[in-house]
Every structure is written in C-alpha cells, then in structure tokens.
Design a protein around this motif. Structure first.
Motif, PDB file in Angstrom:
ATOM      1  N   ASN A  42       0.413 106.743  10.345  1.00 13.72           N
ATOM      2  CA  ASN A  42      -0.352 105.873   9.454  1.00 13.72           C
ATOM      3  C   ASN A  42      -0.468 104.461  10.004  1.00 13.72           C
ATOM      4  N   LEU A  43       0.557 103.986  10.718  1.00  7.66           N
ATOM      5  CA  LEU A  43       0.463 102.673  11.358  1.00  7.66           C
ATOM      6  C   LEU A  43      -0.626 102.665  12.434  1.00  7.66           C
ATOM      7  N   LEU A  44      -0.777 103.782  13.138  1.00  2.00           N
ATOM      8  CA  LEU A  44      -1.844 103.883  14.143  1.00  2.00           C
ATOM      9  C   LEU A  44      -3.229 103.806  13.499  1.00  2.00           C
ATOM     10  N   ILE A  45      -3.374 104.467  12.345  1.00  2.00           N
ATOM     11  CA  ILE A  45      -4.649 104.403  11.625  1.00  2.00           C
ATOM     12  C   ILE A  45      -4.947 102.963  11.218  1.00  2.00           C
ATOM     13  N   ILE A  46      -3.944 102.266  10.681  1.00  2.00           N
ATOM     14  CA  ILE A  46      -4.115 100.871  10.262  1.00  2.00           C
ATOM     15  C   ILE A  46      -4.462  99.998  11.461  1.00  2.00           C
ATOM     16  N   LEU A  47      -3.759 100.206  12.582  1.00  2.00           N
ATOM     17  CA  LEU A  47      -4.012  99.423  13.796  1.00  2.00           C
ATOM     18  C   LEU A  47      -5.415  99.675  14.327  1.00  2.00           C
ATOM     19  N   SER A  50      -8.004  97.969  11.976  1.00  2.00           N
ATOM     20  CA  SER A  50      -7.967  96.504  12.024  1.00  2.00           C
ATOM     21  C   SER A  50      -8.438  95.954  13.370  1.00  2.00           C
ATOM     22  N   SER A  51      -8.293  96.743  14.453  1.00  2.00           N
ATOM     23  CA  SER A  51      -8.629  96.248  15.788  1.00  2.00           C
ATOM     24  C   SER A  51     -10.089  96.457  16.172  1.00  2.00           C
ATOM     25  N   ASP A  52     -10.799  97.336  15.468  1.00  2.00           N
ATOM     26  CA  ASP A  52     -12.185  97.649  15.812  1.00  2.00           C
ATOM     27  C   ASP A  52     -13.108  97.107  14.728  1.00  2.00           C
ATOM     28  N   SER A  53     -13.939  96.159  15.072  1.00  2.00           N
ATOM     29  CA  SER A  53     -14.836  95.547  14.092  1.00  2.00           C
ATOM     30  C   SER A  53     -15.863  96.538  13.538  1.00  2.00           C
ATOM     31  N   TYR A  60     -13.472 102.689   5.641  1.00  2.00           N
ATOM     32  CA  TYR A  60     -12.249 102.473   6.407  1.00  2.00           C
ATOM     33  C   TYR A  60     -11.342 101.434   5.754  1.00  2.00           C
ATOM     34  N   PHE A  61     -11.909 100.571   4.933  1.00  2.00           N
ATOM     35  CA  PHE A  61     -11.087  99.655   4.136  1.00  2.00           C
ATOM     36  C   PHE A  61     -10.186 100.448   3.197  1.00  2.00           C
ATOM     37  N   PHE A  62     -10.760 101.425   2.497  1.00  2.00           N
ATOM     38  CA  PHE A  62      -9.965 102.259   1.595  1.00  2.00           C
ATOM     39  C   PHE A  62      -9.009 103.154   2.376  1.00  2.00           C
ATOM     40  N   LEU A  63      -9.435 103.647   3.535  1.00  2.00           N
ATOM     41  CA  LEU A  63      -8.577 104.500   4.348  1.00  2.00           C
ATOM     42  C   LEU A  63      -7.355 103.739   4.853  1.00  2.00           C
ATOM     43  N   SER A  67      -3.405 104.503   3.975  1.00  2.00           N
ATOM     44  CA  SER A  67      -2.328 104.656   4.958  1.00  2.00           C
ATOM     45  C   SER A  67      -1.133 103.780   4.600  1.00  2.00           C
ATOM     46  N   ILE A  68      -1.396 102.550   4.154  1.00  2.00           N
ATOM     47  CA  ILE A  68      -0.307 101.661   3.727  1.00  2.00           C
ATOM     48  C   ILE A  68       0.442 102.267   2.551  1.00  2.00           C
TER      49      ILE A  68
END
Length: 307
Positions: A42-47, A50-53, A60-63, A67-68
């Motif tokens: 889940n940290l990878l999904i968040i990263l 957040s890293s790709d505009s 993806y905001f909800f996704l 994950s959090i």
C-alpha cells in the motif's frame, strides 16, 4: 455461563486461531509476512500516485486514501495478534479492547465509504464523461473524504457509547483474535433493544446502503458501456472498473457476514476465517489487484523500480 460484574473485569481473553504450540511459529511467520506485504504494498501505491502528476485525478485520490486506510485498518488487529502468538498470552485490557474496537470500526467504516465513493467516481466518469471534471472537482473530492471521516467517527463513537453502558458481562472470552464489536456486544448480560438496534442500524448504514449504491452505480455503468459501439471501447471501460468490483466483493462478502451473523449465531472457526479475509487478506491483495489490472499504476511502478 457465569455472569461477571464489570467492576471486577479489567481484561478480556481472546480465543486466538490455534492452541497448538507447533503451529505458533508458522502462524507468526505467516501473519507477520502478510502484514509487511500489506504495509509495503500500500505504501508503494501511495508513492506511485503521489510521484506521478498524471495520477493526480479523483480516482487515484480515493485510491491513495484507501491505501492509507488499509494500512491503518490492518494495523489495529495484526500487530496485537502477532505479539499474542509470541508471548502466548491472549489477554487484552478492557480499555485496550474498547480502543481496538473503536479504531477497527473507524477504519472499517472509512474503507466502506471510500469504496462507495470510488464507485460513484466511476459512475460519473463513464455515464457523464462531459461533466466529470466539473462534478468531481478537487473541492468536492475533499468534501467527500471529510464526510467519510465524520461519518466513520460517528459510527465508532456510537458503538463505544453503547459498550460503556454495559455494567456486567456473561463471560470474558471473545471468540476471535481481536475485539470484534458484535461479539463484545454479545458478551453483555443485557439483551437490550438498544444493542440490537445499533447492530442492525449500523449494519444497514455501513453495509446494505453502500452496497445498494455501488450496485446501482454499476448497473448504470454497465448500461452505458453496452451502448458503446466499439468492442475496444467497451473493454477499456470495463477494465477501469474490474479492480474495484473485485475489491468490493472481497470486502463486503466477508465483513457483513461476520458482523450480522455473529449477532445471531456465531461459529468461532468460520468467523475467524472470515475476519482474516477482510482484516488481512483484502488489504494485502488491494495493491496487487490495482497494480496488476491498472496500466497507469503498473507503468509508474516500473518507472520507480528503474530509478
């Protein structure tokens, strides 16, 4: 069954998954591994998001928030369970039990609300594509997130207020590996109308109503997709929803059964298997489901790996 006055109860005893000492190292390794995979996945999904505009969209905001919440959700039960396996002690303090129950309900409800919002997001994107940007604007998305937090806090505190009214318990053993709300309620000496109303009211609010909204959203989505003339367009539209549908089935299929089923008749072995599914397995599978079935997430993860 002997009745205990609350003034003499300072702790509860969790049943656990197995009493066999030979299985304890296997269970410890299995659940610790699953927990670490859940957290890092889940940290990878968040990263990635957040890293790709290009992924800074409502879906993806909800996704990322899902994950959090999944990390927090599984953290309310698994660390305590692994410590219990190591120490061979399944005791949990009364205050600790209420705290665990409160956090469990908070994050389970948020999971529930976010899955419903993700279904609504897909409904707007596919059924009203021309108005998508106007409807799912950043302010509205943040408002939906704040609403989910507020409603989840309300659910959590409602259960706590009812639990604090109990002045005696029939037993101190909880037939699960954590303080499941409906099982804590069932230990109460009182067969009160309030207890029954809270159980089924919350089950309806956070179970059947969201499921109905999700089913309605996908009914409209499928109807719109079938009207698309090209097979490629239909496939692309279906592929954006398939991951979410799979996660919804896993989460709701087990959580509702345990919550409502344990208030009527409860089988410890079946209940614990179902609890494991939605507290551990589903949060662990979510990153794999979304990364393997989503080209945008997959490509971003490949970029991160190449760095």
């Amino acid at each position: 069954m002997e009745t205990h006055n609350l003034t003499y109860i300072l702790e509860f005893h969790l049943l656990g998954l197995s009493e066999d000492p030979n299985l304890q190292p296997i269970l410890f390794g299995l659940f610790l591994s699953m927990y670490l995979v859940t957290v890092f996945g889940n940290l990878l999904i968040i990263l990635a998001i957040s890293s790709d505009s290009h992924l800074h969209t409502p879906m993806y905001f909800f996704l990322s928030n899902l994950s959090i919440v999944d990390i927090c959700f599984t953290s309310t039960t698994v660390p305590k369970m692994t410590v219990d396996i190591v120490t061979q002690s399944r005791v949990i303090a009364y205050v600790g039990c209420l705290a665990q129950m409160s956090l469990f309900l908070l994050f389970a409800s948020m999971d529930d609300m976010l899955l419903t919002m993700m279904a609504y997001d897909r409904f707007v994107a596919i059924c009203h594509p021309l108005h998508y940007a106007a409807i799912m604007n950043p302010r509205f998305c943040i408002l939906l997130l704040l609403l989910s937090v507020f409603v989840s806090l309300l659910d959590s505190q409602l259960h706590d207020l009812v639990a604090l009214q109990f002045t005696c318990f029939k037993d101190v053993e909880i037939a699960n590996f954590f303080c499941h709300p409906s099982q804590v309620f069932n230990l109460s000496c009182y067969d009160t109308l309030l207890k029954t109303m809270v159980t089924y009211f919350v089950g309806a609010i956070f179970g059947f109503i969201p499921m109905s909204l999700i089913f309605f959203s996908y009914y409209k989505i499928v109807s719109s997709i079938l009207k698309i003339p090209s097979s490629g367009g239909r496939y692309k539209a279906f592929s954006t929803c398939s991951s979410h549908v799979l996660v919804v089935c896993l989460f709701y299929g087990t959580s509702i059964g345990v919550y409502l089923g344990s208030s009527v008749s409860y089988s410890p072995s079946k209940g614990m298997v179902a609890s494991l599914m939605y507290t551990m397995v589903t949060p662990m599978l979510n990153p794999f489901i979304y990364s393997l079935r989503n080209r945008d997430i997959s490509s971003t993860l490949r970029k991160l790996r190449s760095w």
